[in-house]
Write a protein that holds these residues in place. Structure first.
Motif, PDB file in Angstrom:
ATOM      1  N   LEU A 181      -6.109  13.524  23.705  1.00 24.42           N
ATOM      2  CA  LEU A 181      -5.127  14.557  22.934  1.00 24.42           C
ATOM      3  C   LEU A 181      -6.023  15.389  22.322  1.00 24.42           C
ATOM      4  O   LEU A 181      -5.537  16.711  22.030  1.00 24.42           O
ATOM      5  CB  LEU A 181      -4.282  13.614  21.768  1.00 24.42           C
ATOM      6  N   TYR A 182      -7.377  15.095  21.861  1.00 22.54           N
ATOM      7  CA  TYR A 182      -8.199  16.112  21.073  1.00 22.54           C
ATOM      8  C   TYR A 182      -8.536  17.117  22.180  1.00 22.54           C
ATOM      9  O   TYR A 182      -8.491  18.311  21.794  1.00 22.54           O
ATOM     10  CB  TYR A 182      -9.290  15.349  20.759  1.00 22.54           C
ATOM     11  N   GLN A 183      -8.851  16.855  23.433  1.00 22.22           N
ATOM     12  CA  GLN A 183      -9.199  17.960  24.438  1.00 22.22           C
ATOM     13  C   GLN A 183      -7.978  18.800  24.678  1.00 22.22           C
ATOM     14  O   GLN A 183      -8.114  20.128  24.836  1.00 22.22           O
ATOM     15  CB  GLN A 183      -9.458  17.348  25.714  1.00 22.22           C
ATOM     16  N   PHE A 184      -6.730  18.396  24.634  1.00 20.94           N
ATOM     17  CA  PHE A 184      -5.525  18.927  24.872  1.00 20.94           C
ATOM     18  C   PHE A 184      -5.597  20.015  23.926  1.00 20.94           C
ATOM     19  O   PHE A 184      -5.153  21.123  23.819  1.00 20.94           O
ATOM     20  CB  PHE A 184      -4.255  18.264  25.210  1.00 20.94           C
ATOM     21  N   GLU A 185      -5.723  19.506  22.663  1.00 17.62           N
ATOM     22  CA  GLU A 185      -5.471  20.465  21.439  1.00 17.62           C
ATOM     23  C   GLU A 185      -6.466  21.600  21.506  1.00 17.62           C
ATOM     24  O   GLU A 185      -6.352  22.685  21.171  1.00 17.62           O
ATOM     25  CB  GLU A 185      -5.904  19.550  20.266  1.00 17.62           C
ATOM     26  N   ARG A 186      -8.097  21.335  21.758  1.00 20.84           N
ATOM     27  CA  ARG A 186      -8.808  22.176  22.111  1.00 20.84           C
ATOM     28  C   ARG A 186      -8.469  23.303  23.043  1.00 20.84           C
ATOM     29  O   ARG A 186      -8.762  24.625  22.843  1.00 20.84           O
ATOM     30  CB  ARG A 186     -10.143  21.701  22.526  1.00 20.84           C
TER      31      ARG A 186
END
Length: 60
Positions: free
Chosen positions: A44-49
């Motif tokens: 989810l963090y990677q999607f946000e970035r």
């Protein structure tokens, strides 16, 4: 349902929708969904970035 299971499910669902939108082959989609589910909140963090980068590039 525990919070880890919710995170896992959400990461998998987002990955699936992105793969469907990009018309990625079903076997590749399955692999990516499995990987993102295993990653959980990190996915989810990677999607946000990724989304932040796209939005920043779209506004400049």
């Amino acid at each position: 349902m525990k919070s880890g299971e919710v995170t896992f499910s959400f990461a998998c669902l987002i990955t699936f929708w992105l793969c469907e939108a990009a018309e990625i082959e079903p076997l590749v989609t399955a692999a990516l969904v499995g990987i993102s589910g295993h990653m959980g909140s990190r996915a989810l963090y990677q999607f946000e970035r990724w989304a932040q980068t796209r939005l920043d590039n779209a506004t400049t």
